[in-house]
Design an enzyme around this catalytic site. Structure first.
Site, PDB file in Angstrom:
ATOM      1  N   HIS A  30       0.626  -0.923   0.074  1.00 24.14           N
ATOM      2  CA  HIS A  30      -0.450  -0.477  -0.209  1.00 24.14           C
ATOM      3  C   HIS A  30       0.783   1.284   0.270  1.00 24.14           C
ATOM      4  O   HIS A  30       1.828   1.754   0.486  1.00 24.14           O
ATOM      5  CB  HIS A  30      -0.439  -0.027   1.205  1.00 24.14           C
ATOM      6  CG  HIS A  30      -2.445  -0.952   1.285  1.00 24.14           C
ATOM      7  ND1 HIS A  30      -2.930  -0.890   1.610  1.00 24.14           N
ATOM      8  CD2 HIS A  30      -2.460  -1.499   0.728  1.00 24.14           C
ATOM      9  CE1 HIS A  30      -3.555  -2.187   2.107  1.00 24.14           C
ATOM     10  NE2 HIS A  30      -3.419  -3.082   0.370  1.00 24.14           N
ATOM     11  N   GLU A  67       1.106   3.221   2.201  1.00 22.28           N
ATOM     12  CA  GLU A  67       1.807   3.921   3.639  1.00 22.28           C
ATOM     13  C   GLU A  67       3.264   3.001   3.195  1.00 22.28           C
ATOM     14  O   GLU A  67       4.125   3.635   3.305  1.00 22.28           O
ATOM     15  CB  GLU A  67       0.831   3.599   4.461  1.00 22.28           C
ATOM     16  CG  GLU A  67      -0.467   4.543   4.642  1.00 22.28           C
ATOM     17  CD  GLU A  67      -1.250   3.780   4.575  1.00 22.28           C
ATOM     18  OE1 GLU A  67      -2.504   4.282   4.393  1.00 22.28           O
ATOM     19  OE2 GLU A  67      -1.216   3.332   3.180  1.00 22.28           O
TER      20      GLU A  67
END
Length: 371
Positions: free
Chosen positions: A54, A56
């Protein structure tokens, strides 16, 4: 919650990063992340494909030890559950970030505030709602499916200035120019499914696929191997289709929606879905529910005047995209939509423009319902 001008700048940066996944993340949402420490961007990332890290995680890997004590700006609440990847909220906690700013809460019931709570419980300063409207505009299909179970339906239309789609003899290639057709390829590429009707297939025998070489500026941004073909859905209530068709000559799955099973044999990438008929036709509401269950976020309807109007009449649409060519095709030519006759003005469908722009020699008009 009050956000500073600096907060807005970094979130705008994260939103721009999220756009990198516009054509490739489905069925996941498009997400961007920027990590800032002492006024310096130390990491950034975007989610590019389902099953891969992802946004992040990409940003944290780039930041390394400099993530400790930093602020993370993320366009969607960090996930809190184990899917194909570990929870991003947990990764942010382990990295030692001091503050997380999310543009919006994740509407996914598996998250829905749990990610922000996990961060807050770990002593991290948490806030959300910064540039939320922009974040929602990135993922209209994901948000609608999570909230309602239905996909976001975009109807693509093309006409002359006098609202005609084909000459009276059926000739229609090409009303719009090459740039407009390129733009349609990008609409297809961002869609999880493309819907057309049996009439269109019988008349035009289309492929209905996405062609990497016609994606314009996106062609250099994504490799052809990254390109996912949308599910091609053909509504064929009377089982008029039979192989061979161009549809089956290129990669990608095909779903035939009908009211009874076919008697003929189809290639392996073709599956069938049947519903009880509604007024003798495929039930569009049940079909949209089925697509939602299959994780379809955004649907592009590329169909004739009758089927496109059926979606409008059933209130199963969210957005109209009309490409209008600077041509006049004459009165006997075919009209844009086969809507029922209205006897009073209050019965008409009121629309509002959300975007108007030139695409080559043509206009692209984007409209939504006024109500």
């Amino acid at each position: 919650m009050t956000f500073s001008k600096i907060d807005q700048q970094y979130m705008a940066w994260a939103l721009k990063l999220a756009q990198r996944g516009l054509l490739t993340t489905r069925p996941n949402p498009r997400v961007g992340c920027v990590i800032v420490n002492d006024g310096e961007v130390v990491g950034e990332g975007a989610h590019l494909k389902a099953g891969e890290p992802h946004a992040e995680v990409h940003a944290l890997r780039a930041a390394g030890d400099r993530a400790r004590g930093a602020t993370a700006y993320v366009t969607l609440e960090p996930c809190s559950h184990y899917g194909r990847t570990p929870p991003c909220a947990e990764a942010l906690i382990n990295a030692g970030v001091a503050r997380v700013v999310a543009a919006m809460v994740d509407p996914n019931p598996q998250v829905a505030g749990r990610g922000l709570k996990m961060l807050s419980d770990a002593g991290i300063e948490v806030s959300h709602g910064l540039l939320q409207a922009d974040a929602e505009a990135l993922n209209p299909g994901f948000i609608k499916r999570m909230r309602t179970g239905f996909p976001y339906v975009r109807i693509k239309l093309a006409s002359s200035v006098d609202g005609r789609t084909a000459l009276s003899n059926g000739e229609s290639q090409w009303i719009t120019g090459a740039k407009a057709r390129e733009d349609v390829q990008r609409l297809r590429a961002r869609s999880d499914a493309i819907i057309t009707g049996a009439d269109s297939v019988l008349i035009d025998n289309p492929s209905m696929n996405v062609r990497h070489g016609e994606l314009g500026h996106w062609q250099s941004r994504i490799d052809s191997a990254q390109l996912q073909q949308p599910l091609r859905v053909v509504i064929d209530g009377r089982n008029r289709l039979a192989p061979p068709l161009k549809l089956t000559e290129c990669d990608g799955d095909i779903l035939l929606a009908s009211t009874a099973p076919y008697q003929c044999q189809w290639p392996t990438q073709v599956s069938q879905w049947c519903s009880a008929p509604r007024d003798g036709k495929v039930d569009l509401i049940l079909l949209m529910m089925e697509l939602g269950k299959r994780g379809i976020n955004e649907v592009l309807v590329e169909a004739g005047a009758s089927l496109a109007a059926a979606f409008i009449s059933a209130h199963l649409w969210d957005e109209l995209v009309l490409y209008q060519a600077p041509k006049l095709m004459g009165n006997p030519a075919r009209g844009l939509l086969e809507l029922p006759e209205f006897s009073q003005m209050h019965q008409t469908v009121d629309l509002q423009f959300t975007d108007i722009r030139r695409v080559g020699a043509d206009l692209r008009l984007t409209l939504t319902s006024k109500h």
